[in-house]
Write a protein that holds these residues in place. Structure first.
Motif, PDB file in Angstrom:
ATOM      1  N   PHE A 245      57.575  45.312  41.641  1.00  0.00           N
ATOM      2  CA  PHE A 245      57.303  43.369  41.330  1.00  0.00           C
ATOM      3  C   PHE A 245      55.736  43.671  41.523  1.00  0.00           C
ATOM      4  O   PHE A 245      54.796  43.445  40.865  1.00  0.00           O
ATOM      5  N   PHE A 246      55.234  43.982  43.245  1.00  0.00           N
ATOM      6  CA  PHE A 246      54.171  43.705  43.834  1.00  0.00           C
ATOM      7  C   PHE A 246      53.111  44.282  43.647  1.00  0.00           C
ATOM      8  O   PHE A 246      52.332  44.400  42.662  1.00  0.00           O
ATOM      9  N   ALA A 247      53.923  45.969  43.435  1.00  0.00           N
ATOM     10  CA  ALA A 247      52.539  46.633  43.486  1.00  0.00           C
ATOM     11  C   ALA A 247      52.178  46.902  42.122  1.00  0.00           C
ATOM     12  O   ALA A 247      50.951  47.526  41.587  1.00  0.00           O
ATOM     13  N   ARG A 248      52.799  46.818  41.005  1.00  0.00           N
ATOM     14  CA  ARG A 248      52.342  46.684  39.561  1.00  0.00           C
ATOM     15  C   ARG A 248      51.285  45.467  39.582  1.00  0.00           C
ATOM     16  O   ARG A 248      51.566  45.323  37.868  1.00  0.00           O
ATOM     17  N   GLN A 249      52.105  44.168  40.369  1.00  0.00           N
ATOM     18  CA  GLN A 249      50.810  43.415  40.277  1.00  0.00           C
ATOM     19  C   GLN A 249      51.514  42.224  39.395  1.00  0.00           C
ATOM     20  O   GLN A 249      50.679  41.605  38.135  1.00  0.00           O
ATOM     21  N   ARG A 250      53.223  42.567  38.942  1.00  0.00           N
ATOM     22  CA  ARG A 250      53.340  42.240  38.212  1.00  0.00           C
ATOM     23  C   ARG A 250      53.643  40.040  38.286  1.00  0.00           C
ATOM     24  O   ARG A 250      53.895  39.260  37.375  1.00  0.00           O
ATOM     25  N   TRP A 251      53.445  40.109  39.396  1.00  0.00           N
ATOM     26  CA  TRP A 251      53.323  38.798  39.951  1.00  0.00           C
ATOM     27  C   TRP A 251      51.708  37.022  39.173  1.00  0.00           C
ATOM     28  O   TRP A 251      51.911  36.270  38.727  1.00  0.00           O
ATOM     29  N   LYS A 252      50.738  38.165  38.319  1.00  0.00           N
ATOM     30  CA  LYS A 252      49.694  37.589  37.989  1.00  0.00           C
ATOM     31  C   LYS A 252      50.756  37.370  36.590  1.00  0.00           C
ATOM     32  O   LYS A 252      49.634  36.503  35.812  1.00  0.00           O
ATOM     33  N   GLU A 253      51.683  37.737  35.738  1.00  0.00           N
ATOM     34  CA  GLU A 253      51.943  37.485  34.467  1.00  0.00           C
ATOM     35  C   GLU A 253      53.132  36.015  35.137  1.00  0.00           C
ATOM     36  O   GLU A 253      53.600  35.104  33.881  1.00  0.00           O
ATOM     37  N   TYR A 254      52.892  35.494  36.249  1.00  0.00           N
ATOM     38  CA  TYR A 254      53.678  34.471  37.003  1.00  0.00           C
ATOM     39  C   TYR A 254      53.278  32.883  37.833  1.00  0.00           C
ATOM     40  O   TYR A 254      52.451  33.532  37.966  1.00  0.00           O
ATOM     41  N   ASP A 255      53.628  31.955  37.612  1.00  0.00           N
ATOM     42  CA  ASP A 255      52.944  30.675  37.982  1.00  0.00           C
ATOM     43  C   ASP A 255      53.315  30.798  39.055  1.00  0.00           C
ATOM     44  O   ASP A 255      53.212  30.375  40.447  1.00  0.00           O
ATOM     45  N   VAL A 256      55.069  30.750  39.878  1.00  0.00           N
ATOM     46  CA  VAL A 256      55.134  31.520  41.103  1.00  0.00           C
ATOM     47  C   VAL A 256      56.122  32.784  41.075  1.00  0.00           C
ATOM     48  O   VAL A 256      57.319  32.640  40.613  1.00  0.00           O
ATOM     49  N   THR A 257      55.963  33.577  42.392  1.00  0.00           N
ATOM     50  CA  THR A 257      57.428  34.362  42.592  1.00  0.00           C
ATOM     51  C   THR A 257      58.531  33.572  43.665  1.00  0.00           C
ATOM     52  O   THR A 257      57.763  33.024  44.490  1.00  0.00           O
ATOM     53  N   VAL A 258      60.133  33.783  43.798  1.00  0.00           N
ATOM     54  CA  VAL A 258      60.901  33.133  44.515  1.00  0.00           C
ATOM     55  C   VAL A 258      61.203  35.091  45.759  1.00  0.00           C
ATOM     56  O   VAL A 258      61.743  35.466  44.697  1.00  0.00           O
ATOM     57  N   LEU A 266      56.301  36.591  52.677  1.00  0.00           N
ATOM     58  CA  LEU A 266      55.341  37.153  53.352  1.00  0.00           C
ATOM     59  C   LEU A 266      54.232  38.442  53.656  1.00  0.00           C
ATOM     60  O   LEU A 266      53.439  38.303  53.781  1.00  0.00           O
ATOM     61  N   ILE A 267      54.804  39.176  53.627  1.00  0.00           N
ATOM     62  CA  ILE A 267      54.297  40.508  53.768  1.00  0.00           C
ATOM     63  C   ILE A 267      53.442  40.605  52.777  1.00  0.00           C
ATOM     64  O   ILE A 267      51.838  40.901  52.436  1.00  0.00           O
ATOM     65  N   PRO A 268      53.932  41.511  51.915  1.00  0.00           N
ATOM     66  CA  PRO A 268      52.630  41.270  50.414  1.00  0.00           C
ATOM     67  C   PRO A 268      51.969  40.316  49.853  1.00  0.00           C
ATOM     68  O   PRO A 268      50.550  40.092  49.733  1.00  0.00           O
ATOM     69  N   PHE A 269      52.261  38.076  50.574  1.00  0.00           N
ATOM     70  CA  PHE A 269      52.248  37.167  49.849  1.00  0.00           C
ATOM     71  C   PHE A 269      50.375  37.486  51.127  1.00  0.00           C
ATOM     72  O   PHE A 269      49.392  37.638  50.515  1.00  0.00           O
ATOM     73  N   LYS A 270      50.573  38.092  52.669  1.00  0.00           N
ATOM     74  CA  LYS A 270      49.497  37.622  53.182  1.00  0.00           C
ATOM     75  C   LYS A 270      48.469  39.036  52.987  1.00  0.00           C
ATOM     76  O   LYS A 270      47.374  39.028  53.259  1.00  0.00           O
ATOM     77  N   LEU A 271      48.700  40.151  52.777  1.00  0.00           N
ATOM     78  CA  LEU A 271      48.972  41.143  52.363  1.00  0.00           C
ATOM     79  C   LEU A 271      48.017  40.600  50.583  1.00  0.00           C
ATOM     80  O   LEU A 271      46.284  41.498  51.292  1.00  0.00           O
ATOM     81  N   LEU A 272      47.972  40.276  50.088  1.00  0.00           N
ATOM     82  CA  LEU A 272      47.189  39.990  48.842  1.00  0.00           C
ATOM     83  C   LEU A 272      46.055  38.807  49.204  1.00  0.00           C
ATOM     84  O   LEU A 272      45.005  38.329  48.605  1.00  0.00           O
ATOM     85  N   ALA A 273      46.059  37.850  49.710  1.00  0.00           N
ATOM     86  CA  ALA A 273      45.835  36.362  50.103  1.00  0.00           C
ATOM     87  C   ALA A 273      44.167  36.724  51.353  1.00  0.00           C
ATOM     88  O   ALA A 273      43.312  36.287  51.344  1.00  0.00           O
ATOM     89  N   ARG A 274      44.222  37.592  51.795  1.00  0.00           N
ATOM     90  CA  ARG A 274      43.705  38.816  52.858  1.00  0.00           C
ATOM     91  C   ARG A 274      42.923  36.979  53.287  1.00  0.00           C
ATOM     92  O   ARG A 274      41.712  36.675  53.759  1.00  0.00           O
ATOM     93  N   GLY A 275      43.558  35.633  54.306  1.00  0.00           N
ATOM     94  CA  GLY A 275      42.939  35.353  54.991  1.00  0.00           C
ATOM     95  C   GLY A 275      42.961  33.966  54.303  1.00  0.00           C
ATOM     96  O   GLY A 275      42.889  33.343  55.429  1.00  0.00           O
ATOM     97  N   ARG A 276      43.606  33.341  52.930  1.00  0.00           N
ATOM     98  CA  ARG A 276      43.348  32.427  52.419  1.00  0.00           C
ATOM     99  C   ARG A 276      44.239  32.061  51.676  1.00  0.00           C
ATOM    100  O   ARG A 276      44.687  30.953  51.542  1.00  0.00           O
ATOM    101  N   GLY A 277      45.394  32.180  52.427  1.00  0.00           N
ATOM    102  CA  GLY A 277      46.887  31.744  52.363  1.00  0.00           C
ATOM    103  C   GLY A 277      47.115  30.482  53.162  1.00  0.00           C
ATOM    104  O   GLY A 277      46.622  30.075  53.982  1.00  0.00           O
ATOM    105  N   VAL A 278      47.203  29.682  52.034  1.00  0.00           N
ATOM    106  CA  VAL A 278      48.124  28.393  52.464  1.00  0.00           C
ATOM    107  C   VAL A 278      49.277  27.735  52.722  1.00  0.00           C
ATOM    108  O   VAL A 278      50.471  28.078  50.963  1.00  0.00           O
ATOM    109  N   ASN A 279      50.219  27.181  53.800  1.00  0.00           N
ATOM    110  CA  ASN A 279      51.521  26.700  53.331  1.00  0.00           C
ATOM    111  C   ASN A 279      51.691  25.673  52.740  1.00  0.00           C
ATOM    112  O   ASN A 279      50.938  24.604  53.422  1.00  0.00           O
ATOM    113  N   VAL A 280      52.604  25.288  52.188  1.00  0.00           N
ATOM    114  CA  VAL A 280      52.600  24.064  51.007  1.00  0.00           C
ATOM    115  C   VAL A 280      53.611  23.533  51.025  1.00  0.00           C
ATOM    116  O   VAL A 280      55.047  24.903  50.830  1.00  0.00           O
ATOM    117  N   THR A 281      54.407  21.976  52.127  1.00  0.00           N
ATOM    118  CA  THR A 281      55.680  21.979  51.405  1.00  0.00           C
ATOM    119  C   THR A 281      56.002  20.994  49.991  1.00  0.00           C
ATOM    120  O   THR A 281      55.171  20.303  49.713  1.00  0.00           O
TER     121      THR A 281
END
Length: 345
Positions: A245-258, A266-281
């Motif tokens: 799912f992440f390797a093929r960048q399928r996340w770009k087709e969705y508003d959110v991935t659960v 969080l492993i793929p998120f932090k690799l893709l975010a490259r230091g720009r990630g934000v934790n939102v509650t």
């Protein structure tokens, strides 16, 4: 607009990245129409600023960062700044700052809370009984279940299970839990991000999403709940094999991935975010954001910490608070002086 920031662990990188981020954020004019507030002991802040943030000017009751004035609400607990040192006093100050911020939000005196990183094992040693800051901020609201969402631009990853041991995840991934989670996530994205019909992707719990039952039956067990959600009008796809799912960048087709558990998301998120990630509650009566990193004791006080995650956390808190206000969902406006006076008592 009132954005309240907590000091976090004063022996980590929190105040450094916070000061750098606010300095950088001043290229956005909307920052100047906001009351920025920091909660911490003035002496701890002064020691930190003197040793690591020379461009920040400490004044009576405020900080000057470039052209921006930040109000101070003092903690009673003073912790001497000893970068990289796990000090219970720093944990007590962090706890007090969180408690004050929560009281401000509950009384309608804060539109958003931005939390700086804490050292959780120290907090637990002094009697704190919460897995993280998310759970602490949610505890006065027993009828609300917070949703942990990580955001980096259009990349959004939500966690079905959060700070729990991996051995417990299996028992927590149930049709009932998934159905309730998707509904909360849908509502939170609608309120805070303006996504009325968010497209939601679900990851499988098992390798290859169970491979038709040969590697686990959890995905099959969740299918009736997914179908019921679809019949109710939710746009939900999956479960997908997490790796492809992440390797093929399928996340770009969705508003959110659960993601089903913490590291899966969080492993793929932090690799893709490259230091720009934000934790939102999501799901609280107020906005809450934080950077997606910890105290980084190993580089604390060296002036080399990457501030980008904090920068985006500050700007996103403002964006979400403005959206809530535009829809009449902001807290009651009251004078903040009473809380400052109480903290000095």
């Amino acid at each position: 607009m009132r954005i309240v920031c907590t000091i976090g662990d004063c022996n980590g990188v929190g105040l450094e990245v916070w000061a750098k981020a606010l300095a950088e954020a001043q290229r956005h004019s909307k920052v100047f129409g906001t009351r920025w507030i920091l909660i911490g002991h003035p002496r701890s802040i002064a020691e930190y600023v003197d040793g690591c943030c020379p461009s920040v000017k400490l004044q009576q009751g405020s900080l000057q960062i470039g052209r921006l004035t930040v109000e101070l609400i003092p903690c009673q607990t003073y912790a001497p700044v000893r970068w990289g040192y796990p000090d219970p006093l720093a944990a007590r100050q962090a706890w007090e700052a969180l408690a004050t911020a929560l009281e401000l939000a509950r009384s309608g005196q804060a539109d958003a809370i931005v939390t700086l990183p804490i050292t959780k094992h120290l907090m637990h040693e002094i009697g704190w009984r919460f897995p993280g800051q998310t759970e602490y901020l949610a505890h006065p609201y027993p009828n609300r279940t917070p949703t942990m969402l990580f955001v980096a631009g259009s990349l959004r990853v939500a966690l079905l299970t959060t700070h729990v041991p991996l051995r417990r995840v299996h028992s927590m991934v149930t049709p009932e839990a998934l159905s309730a989670f998707v509904q909360r996530l849908h509502d939170g994205l609608s309120v805070d991000f303006g996504l009325r019909e968010p497209k939601i992707a679900l990851l499988g719990l098992n390798p290859h999403a169970g491979e038709s039952g040969r590697l686990g039956n959890e995905e099959r067990m969740l299918q009736p709940a997914i179908e019921e959600l679809r019949r109710a009008g939710y746009v939900v796809d999956g479960p997908f094999a997490a790796d492809s799912f992440f390797a093929r960048q399928r996340w770009k087709e969705y508003d959110v991935t659960v993601a089903m558990y913490h590291d899966q998301g969080l492993i793929p998120f932090k690799l893709l975010a490259r230091g720009r990630g934000v934790n939102v509650t999501l799901g609280l009566p107020f906005v809450r954001t934080s950077p997606d990193h910890g105290t980084a004791y190993d580089i604390a006080g060296k002036g080399i910490a990457d501030y980008r995650s904090m920068y985006h956390a500050l700007l996103l808190s403002l964006e979400l608070a403005q959206r809530r206000r535009a829809h009449g969902l902001h807290p009651r406006r009251r004078d903040i002086a009473s809380v400052r006076e109480a903290s000095l008592a």
